[in-house]
Design a protein around this motif. Structure first.
Motif, PDB file in Angstrom:
ATOM      1  N   ILE A 236       0.846  -1.198   0.000  1.00  0.00           N
ATOM      2  CA  ILE A 236       0.000   0.000   0.000  1.00  0.00           C
ATOM      3  C   ILE A 236       0.880   1.246   0.000  1.00  0.00           C
ATOM      4  O   ILE A 236       0.645   2.193  -0.761  1.00  0.00           O
ATOM      5  CB  ILE A 236      -0.949   0.002   1.220  1.00  0.00           C
ATOM      6  N   LEU A 237       1.906   1.240   0.837  1.00  0.00           N
ATOM      7  CA  LEU A 237       2.816   2.388   0.891  1.00  0.00           C
ATOM      8  C   LEU A 237       3.504   2.604  -0.457  1.00  0.00           C
ATOM      9  O   LEU A 237       3.587   3.740  -0.950  1.00  0.00           O
ATOM     10  CB  LEU A 237       3.869   2.187   1.985  1.00  0.00           C
ATOM     11  N   ARG A 238       3.994   1.521  -1.059  1.00  0.00           N
ATOM     12  CA  ARG A 238       4.703   1.645  -2.334  1.00  0.00           C
ATOM     13  C   ARG A 238       3.770   2.174  -3.428  1.00  0.00           C
ATOM     14  O   ARG A 238       4.167   3.008  -4.241  1.00  0.00           O
ATOM     15  CB  ARG A 238       5.256   0.279  -2.764  1.00  0.00           C
ATOM     16  N   ASN A 239       2.533   1.703  -3.422  1.00  0.00           N
ATOM     17  CA  ASN A 239       1.591   2.143  -4.456  1.00  0.00           C
ATOM     18  C   ASN A 239       1.254   3.625  -4.326  1.00  0.00           C
ATOM     19  O   ASN A 239       1.058   4.315  -5.329  1.00  0.00           O
ATOM     20  CB  ASN A 239       0.311   1.312  -4.401  1.00  0.00           C
ATOM     21  N   LEU A 240       1.176   4.099  -3.101  1.00  0.00           N
ATOM     22  CA  LEU A 240       0.924   5.526  -2.908  1.00  0.00           C
ATOM     23  C   LEU A 240       2.014   6.361  -3.566  1.00  0.00           C
ATOM     24  O   LEU A 240       1.741   7.413  -4.162  1.00  0.00           O
ATOM     25  CB  LEU A 240       0.837   5.860  -1.414  1.00  0.00           C
ATOM     26  N   VAL A 241       3.257   5.870  -3.483  1.00  0.00           N
ATOM     27  CA  VAL A 241       4.380   6.584  -4.097  1.00  0.00           C
ATOM     28  C   VAL A 241       4.395   6.360  -5.600  1.00  0.00           C
ATOM     29  O   VAL A 241       4.483   7.314  -6.386  1.00  0.00           O
ATOM     30  CB  VAL A 241       5.721   6.139  -3.464  1.00  0.00           C
ATOM     31  N   ASP A 242       4.272   5.113  -6.013  1.00  0.00           N
ATOM     32  CA  ASP A 242       4.385   4.791  -7.443  1.00  0.00           C
ATOM     33  C   ASP A 242       3.252   5.406  -8.257  1.00  0.00           C
ATOM     34  O   ASP A 242       3.452   5.780  -9.425  1.00  0.00           O
ATOM     35  CB  ASP A 242       4.397   3.270  -7.645  1.00  0.00           C
ATOM     36  N   LEU A 243       2.065   5.498  -7.676  1.00  0.00           N
ATOM     37  CA  LEU A 243       0.912   6.055  -8.391  1.00  0.00           C
ATOM     38  C   LEU A 243       0.777   7.566  -8.195  1.00  0.00           C
ATOM     39  O   LEU A 243      -0.245   8.156  -8.541  1.00  0.00           O
ATOM     40  CB  LEU A 243      -0.377   5.354  -7.938  1.00  0.00           C
ATOM     41  N   GLU A 244       1.831   8.164  -7.604  1.00  0.00           N
ATOM     42  CA  GLU A 244       1.912   9.620  -7.411  1.00  0.00           C
ATOM     43  C   GLU A 244       0.733  10.166  -6.595  1.00  0.00           C
ATOM     44  O   GLU A 244       0.183  11.229  -6.887  1.00  0.00           O
ATOM     45  CB  GLU A 244       2.001  10.333  -8.766  1.00  0.00           C
ATOM     46  N   GLN A 245       0.382   9.404  -5.570  1.00  0.00           N
ATOM     47  CA  GLN A 245      -0.675   9.838  -4.652  1.00  0.00           C
ATOM     48  C   GLN A 245      -0.118  10.227  -3.275  1.00  0.00           C
ATOM     49  O   GLN A 245      -0.884  10.581  -2.379  1.00  0.00           O
ATOM     50  CB  GLN A 245      -1.708   8.716  -4.473  1.00  0.00           C
ATOM     51  N   ALA A 246       1.205  10.135  -3.136  1.00  0.00           N
ATOM     52  CA  ALA A 246       1.807  10.375  -1.815  1.00  0.00           C
ATOM     53  C   ALA A 246       1.567  11.800  -1.329  1.00  0.00           C
ATOM     54  O   ALA A 246       1.264  12.020  -0.153  1.00  0.00           O
ATOM     55  CB  ALA A 246       3.307  10.078  -1.858  1.00  0.00           C
ATOM     56  N   ASP A 247       1.707  12.788  -2.226  1.00  0.00           N
ATOM     57  CA  ASP A 247       1.498  14.186  -1.822  1.00  0.00           C
ATOM     58  C   ASP A 247       0.101  14.385  -1.250  1.00  0.00           C
ATOM     59  O   ASP A 247      -0.073  14.976  -0.179  1.00  0.00           O
ATOM     60  CB  ASP A 247       1.691  15.123  -3.016  1.00  0.00           C
TER      61      ASP A 247
END
Length: 647
Positions: free
Chosen positions: A170-181
């Protein structure tokens, strides 16, 4: 023939509709009983904001230092002081801090690692701040776009082997899918919301500072709050209620503190006619030049002169309107207020309390000595036009409607008594009476009477110069006003008489007596509160250097400590706030705020010092609060309904 339904049975009818089966009732009883055992949520008390939006916004974002304290307590052993401050600043200003990090972390892997570490820490802190609330309430505090992801991260143990890969993906996907911000920003605001459950604003949002409109927008978006009106708030409410005298007072204050932009730019009210009139009739007199604080925006000489002239124009109109009000309101007993009639125009002297004084800074070109309180034709037109504009300005009306809806003269909340100013009393502590139509109003009844008249005036702005509208002005500076608390406002003398003793405004005996425990207990009893457990919480009077904010053996707490920059030279600090959580009451002292940019780039926070007022022996729960009392009443009705289902 239908039977009569009592109020209780009618409530039971409604309960049957909401809980149509026995199992529904059992579920709700179980839920409410559990809620009663949750820790009491945090209340946040602020006062006398006076338009200082930047400082207020920062304190609201950091929960009066509460967020940083939770970081230190739970993550302090793993973070350096610099990283603690950086993490705290991220939670205060997530969008700005993310932008700053992206500009300073150039490597893609380095930024990805920062995202992963930051999200993990945010989830850990969110778990801590969410422990006081039901899962349902926490969900409501979340951004709807991230509820599912947040709950999966929040309520699962990432250390559990079977869940570890799931959690990390879940954490990686937030970053990879550019949703982290977006996720980090949403989570930061959820933490801000959960750290403080309810906000109390104890008066004076308006005047002196540059951005009361921004404060109002922030309050209107806040999740839970109440407001106790201050004298400066009532001045604006009075103007919107049709009081030309309130309007001229607030225009004078805006001119005095270089804040006419609030009127023109923030609320879209045109002052051109007033400016032209002022330029034609008034000169550049130093005593009327705008007061500016050290970091105020630069004023051009022509602009300063224009403000100085407007300042004089509205001041003279104010004094004329005061004379008119005193003539139609003898019940206000303000014989010493109208002073234009006491001027010896040939000698240029004024009679004050039996003594004659020479006049200085004179600007009486529009005053007719034979009829000093009559507005000339242009003053009358300006007053009518500005009052109409003020009463019909859409944004201002929206703000003041909210102020009326959320506001009151006082508040009894969780055993504490909150009001802005004072309860007028004699030196022996006896409540002073305001007489109207043969009735006496004193103590609690005086505050109730004042609120009733203010609401009446605000509801009928088309009716001006009636008692209710004039009463809004009396609340601003009347000698028995609970929001003023002095024998008189010596505005005229401060402008036109040099002798300092004529400027003195004697405080009501309340301000000396509030240092006495017996008096504070009397106040609590007057409002049907327990003197043993509660506090009286005031604003209004800045706590100056050398004075104490905690009085009367901890029964009285004064939290006006200097939000307004105009007061900070005498207070020496940047304001007091109060926190009341399940462990007790803490007074927080803040140093003056620098800027948002300084906080983001340099990690500069408001330095806050906490002082424990009272430490609860037994940790308080929801059952000990006003909400707890309501829940217990609901439980009683639910149990009665359960008996009906059983039978």
């Amino acid at each position: 023939m239908p039977r009569e339904i009592s109020s209780m049975s009618y409530t039971q009818e409604l309960l049957r509709e909401k809980f149509p089966s026995k199992q529904d009732v059992i579920t709700e009883i179980t839920n409410l009983e559990a809620i009663l055992n949750l820790p009491k949520a945090t209340e946040h008390f602020v006062s006398d904001l006076h338009g200082e939006y930047n400082a207020f916004d920062h304190i609201l974002r950091n929960g009066s230092g509460n967020i940083k304290q939770k970081i230190i307590e739970n993550l302090g052993g793993r973070l350096t002081p610099k990283n603690i401050q950086g993490f705290a600043t991220l939670i205060y200003y997530p969008e700005d801090k993310i932008t700053f990090q992206k500009e300073n972390i150039k490597e893609k892997d380095g930024l990805a690692q920062w995202y992963l570490d930051t999200i993990a820490r945010l989830i850990e802190l969110l778990k801590i701040t969410a422990t006081k609330y039901t899962r349902s309430k926490v969900r409501k505090a979340m951004n709807p776009n991230f509820v599912y992801i947040t709950e999966e991260l929040l309520y699962n143990d990432q250390q559990e082997p079977d869940k570890r890969n799931y959690y990390n993906k879940i954490l990686r996907n937030l970053v990879d899918l550019e949703q982290a911000d977006k996720f980090i920003t949403a989570t930061c605001y959820t933490i801000q919301r959960l750290v403080v459950d309810h906000l109390h604003v104890i008066g004076d949002i308006y005047d002196r500072g540059p951005a009361p409109d921004k404060i109002m927008e922030t309050l209107m978006a806040y999740h839970s709050l109440d407001i106790q009106w201050g004298n400066h708030d009532v001045l604006w409410l009075g103007a919107a209620s049709g009081s030309a005298l309130c309007l001229m007072n607030l225009l004078r204050i805006c001119a005095r503190y270089n804040n006419l932009s609030i009127i023109e730019d923030a609320y879209g009210i045109n002052l051109r006619h007033l400016s032209m009139f002022a330029e034609k009739n008034y000169k550049d007199i130093a005593a009327f030049r705008p007061k500016t604080v050290e970091d105020a925006s630069f004023i051009l000489p022509d602009e300063k002169k224009q403000i100085t002239q407007i300042h004089q124009a509205v001041t003279i109109i104010q004094f004329k309107l005061e004379g008119q009000l005193c003539q139609r309101r003898p019940e206000f007993k303000l014989q010493d207020l109208p002073l234009l009639e006491k001027i010896d125009w040939k000698k240029k002297e004024v009679l004050l309390e039996g003594n004659k004084y020479p006049l200085i800074n004179t600007c009486f070109a529009t005053v007719d000595p034979q009829n000093p309180y009559e507005l000339n034709a242009e003053e009358l037109e300006i007053t009518r036009s500005l009052l109409y504009s003020f009463m019909h300005a859409a944004k201002l009306r929206r703000h003041l409607d909210f102020l009326m809806r959320k506001g009151s003269m006082y508040k009894c909340y969780n055993g504490n008594l909150l009001f802005h100013g004072c309860i007028p009393v004699e030196k022996d502590g006896k409540f002073q009476s305001f007489n109207y139509q043969g009735k006496e109003f004193k103590g609690r009844s005086l505050l109730d009477f004042c609120e009733k008249e203010l609401r009446k005036a605000y509801a009928h702005p088309e009716i001006t110069d009636d008692f209710a509208t004039d009463m809004t002005w009396y609340l601003w500076q009347g000698p028995l006003s609970p929001l003023f608390g002095k024998h008189a406002m010596t505005t005229f003398a401060r402008y036109f008489v040099a002798e300092p003793h004529t400027h003195t405004e004697r405080k009501n005996a309340y301000f000396a007596l509030r240092k006495e425990e017996w008096f504070c207990r009397k106040l609590m009893s007057e409002f049907s509160l327990d003197p043993e457990t509660g506090y009286v919480i005031n604003g209004h009077t800045p706590v100056k250097k050398g004075q104490q904010p905690i009085l009367a053996n901890k029964k009285m707490i004064v939290i006006d400590g200097g939000y307004s920059k105009a007061y900070q030279p005498t207070t020496g600090i940047g304001g007091y706030t109060l926190l009341y959580n399940s462990y007790g009451v803490q007074l927080v002292t803040h140093h003056p705020f620098t800027s948002r940019e300084d906080a983001i780039k340099n990690g500069r926070d408001i330095i806050s010092t906490k002082r424990v007022v009272n430490q609860e022996i037994k940790r308080q729960t929801v059952a000990d609060t006003d909400i707890g009392k309501q829940i217990k009443e609901n439980l009683q009705m639910l149990r009665e309904l359960l008996k009906e289902y059983d039978s």
